[in-house]
Design a protein around this motif. Sequence first.
Motif, PDB file in Angstrom:
ATOM      1  N   LEU A  12       0.835  -1.207   0.000  1.00 61.45           N
ATOM      2  CA  LEU A  12       0.000   0.000   0.000  1.00 61.45           C
ATOM      3  C   LEU A  12       0.867   1.254   0.000  1.00 61.45           C
ATOM      4  N   ALA A  13       1.921   1.250   0.811  1.00 63.21           N
ATOM      5  CA  ALA A  13       2.827   2.399   0.860  1.00 63.21           C
ATOM      6  C   ALA A  13       3.492   2.617  -0.494  1.00 63.21           C
ATOM      7  N   PHE A  14       3.872   1.514  -1.151  1.00 58.33           N
ATOM      8  CA  PHE A  14       4.502   1.603  -2.462  1.00 58.33           C
ATOM      9  C   PHE A  14       3.546   2.209  -3.482  1.00 58.33           C
ATOM     10  N   ILE A  15       2.305   1.768  -3.453  1.00 63.43           N
ATOM     11  CA  ILE A  15       1.299   2.283  -4.394  1.00 63.43           C
ATOM     12  C   ILE A  15       1.065   3.775  -4.157  1.00 63.43           C
ATOM     13  N   ILE A  16       0.967   4.156  -2.880  1.00 63.33           N
ATOM     14  CA  ILE A  16       0.759   5.580  -2.553  1.00 63.33           C
ATOM     15  C   ILE A  16       1.948   6.409  -3.039  1.00 63.33           C
ATOM     16  N   TYR A  17       3.155   5.887  -2.805  1.00 62.72           N
ATOM     17  CA  TYR A  17       4.353   6.622  -3.222  1.00 62.72           C
ATOM     18  C   TYR A  17       4.384   6.782  -4.742  1.00 62.72           C
ATOM     19  N   THR A  19       1.852   6.765  -6.781  1.00 56.47           N
ATOM     20  CA  THR A  19       0.785   7.678  -7.181  1.00 56.47           C
ATOM     21  C   THR A  19       1.191   9.124  -6.935  1.00 56.47           C
ATOM     22  N   LEU A  20       1.759   9.385  -5.744  1.00 52.11           N
ATOM     23  CA  LEU A  20       2.238  10.733  -5.444  1.00 52.11           C
ATOM     24  C   LEU A  20       3.348  11.141  -6.406  1.00 52.11           C
ATOM     25  N   GLY A  21       4.193  10.157  -6.772  1.00 51.33           N
ATOM     26  CA  GLY A  21       5.267  10.444  -7.712  1.00 51.33           C
ATOM     27  C   GLY A  21       4.741  10.915  -9.048  1.00 51.33           C
ATOM     28  N   VAL A  23       1.955  12.534  -9.534  1.00 50.63           N
ATOM     29  CA  VAL A  23       1.465  13.909  -9.338  1.00 50.63           C
ATOM     30  C   VAL A  23       2.638  14.881  -9.284  1.00 50.63           C
ATOM     31  N   VAL A  24       3.664  14.516  -8.526  1.00 50.40           N
ATOM     32  CA  VAL A  24       4.841  15.389  -8.402  1.00 50.40           C
ATOM     33  C   VAL A  24       5.500  15.606  -9.754  1.00 50.40           C
ATOM     34  N   TYR A  25       5.636  14.525 -10.524  1.00 52.84           N
ATOM     35  CA  TYR A  25       6.253  14.645 -11.844  1.00 52.84           C
ATOM     36  C   TYR A  25       5.456  15.580 -12.747  1.00 52.84           C
ATOM     37  N   SER A  26       4.152  15.386 -12.806  1.00 51.70           N
ATOM     38  CA  SER A  26       3.313  16.182 -13.702  1.00 51.70           C
ATOM     39  C   SER A  26       3.341  17.664 -13.328  1.00 51.70           C
ATOM     40  N   VAL A  27       3.184  17.952 -12.048  1.00 54.34           N
ATOM     41  CA  VAL A  27       3.153  19.348 -11.602  1.00 54.34           C
ATOM     42  C   VAL A  27       4.535  19.993 -11.784  1.00 54.34           C
ATOM     43  N   SER A  28       5.571  19.252 -11.447  1.00 55.03           N
ATOM     44  CA  SER A  28       6.931  19.791 -11.556  1.00 55.03           C
ATOM     45  C   SER A  28       7.286  20.117 -12.997  1.00 55.03           C
ATOM     46  N   LEU A  29       6.969  19.218 -13.907  1.00 51.77           N
ATOM     47  CA  LEU A  29       7.280  19.439 -15.313  1.00 51.77           C
ATOM     48  C   LEU A  29       6.481  20.609 -15.875  1.00 51.77           C
ATOM     49  N   LEU A 224      12.663   9.732 -12.822  1.00 51.15           N
ATOM     50  CA  LEU A 224      13.448  10.767 -12.155  1.00 51.15           C
ATOM     51  C   LEU A 224      12.712  11.313 -10.937  1.00 51.15           C
ATOM     52  N   ALA A 225      11.401  11.461 -11.057  1.00 51.95           N
ATOM     53  CA  ALA A 225      10.606  11.971  -9.935  1.00 51.95           C
ATOM     54  C   ALA A 225      10.623  10.998  -8.759  1.00 51.95           C
ATOM     55  N   LEU A 226      10.504   9.717  -9.052  1.00 49.96           N
ATOM     56  CA  LEU A 226      10.510   8.715  -7.971  1.00 49.96           C
ATOM     57  C   LEU A 226      11.864   8.670  -7.261  1.00 49.96           C
ATOM     58  N   ALA A 227      12.938   8.854  -8.029  1.00 46.62           N
ATOM     59  CA  ALA A 227      14.283   8.751  -7.450  1.00 46.62           C
ATOM     60  C   ALA A 227      14.772  10.062  -6.852  1.00 46.62           C
ATOM     61  N   ALA A 228      14.111  11.175  -7.174  1.00 45.49           N
ATOM     62  CA  ALA A 228      14.630  12.500  -6.817  1.00 45.49           C
ATOM     63  C   ALA A 228      14.901  12.691  -5.321  1.00 45.49           C
ATOM     64  N   PRO A 229      13.985  12.318  -4.421  1.00 42.48           N
ATOM     65  CA  PRO A 229      14.272  12.542  -2.989  1.00 42.48           C
ATOM     66  C   PRO A 229      15.510  11.785  -2.507  1.00 42.48           C
TER      67      PRO A 229
END
Length: 339
Positions: A12-17, A19-21, A23-29, A224-229
């Motif tokens: 569940l944590a992986f799926i949430i991460y 999914t958030l990734g 969103v972060v990628y889309s907004v950041s780009l 890149l978004a998933l690995a960025a932090p």
Amino acid sequence: MNKSRILGWTLLAFIIYCTLGAVVYSVSLLALQKGVRLDVPWFQSTQKSLYRRGMVNVNSWLGMPGCIAPDPDLIYMPSNGTCKFDDIEFKTTLSFSDEGRNTGAKPEGTGIAVVGDSHAMGWGVNDLETFSAHLQTLSRRPVYNLGVASYGTARELIRLEKSGLLDRVDTVIIQYCNNDLNENRGFDKASKQELHDKVFGVAAKNAPQPNPSPLARTVKGYGLALAAPFRSLSETLRRRNFTPHYAPLMQAIAQHGDMLKDKRVIVFYSNPYGQRYRNFPSGPDANRPNVNFFDVGLDPSDHRRLDNHMTPEGHRKAAERLFGHLQASPSSTQASTVD
């Protein structure tokens, strides 16, 4: 808690991460494409990764019309005159003459020559915001900013030799960067030709550029978004090893030993995003005592968050610390020209 429940929560944590990734990628780009920098940590690190990996259009100083001219020894050098260079985080005008980048009206007296790459040239700041310009104001000595983007120490010292300024300076400041290593290992005929073709080659300019599919770009950007932090945390904690850089640097200096033997030489470093060396030397070199190593202590806060170069405040800090170092043990010529 049994293993199946642990596995379930982990999934569940992986799926949430993931999914958030997305969103972060889309907004950041989207924000980058509109020239907007986001300062929320995960978004910030993602934008930095997207910027560094060419996922948005970033101007190249080498490709700006009128900014550079060919040179038989240096491949290219700044064109005399002005060159406008803007990016997401800055809008700048760069002015060059035979004395290098403009540092303001030159005082009388024996001067200081600054050589280095884009960090010394002042990528991302205006003429009078460079550490060379600040150092001239602080020292009341002429400072000649001969820094050129993408040069390694080998070309930096050739530029100094060709400048005609050696008789007008008693101090040479070398700004080192970790990407100088390859050039310092061998700036030979083959590497010169390769670099020339890359910058000026007609075939290279006319060659079709690879155009990844939208899906491939999306997958790459999402990764890149998933690995960025994690990449950001690693870069924050890691300090680079200077040992492999030392011998090629000193070899480049040795090749111009006669030119520098009567000069005070100060070597400091400015790396992308303020990356630090864990073992940068301090004080006079054992084999060349006129070469003095000095760590000005720049850190990530002194650098822009997307572009990897010093902020105006970072340049000011570097100038103040270099001036303090010069004052702490001035050369005989400097002591006679500074009140």
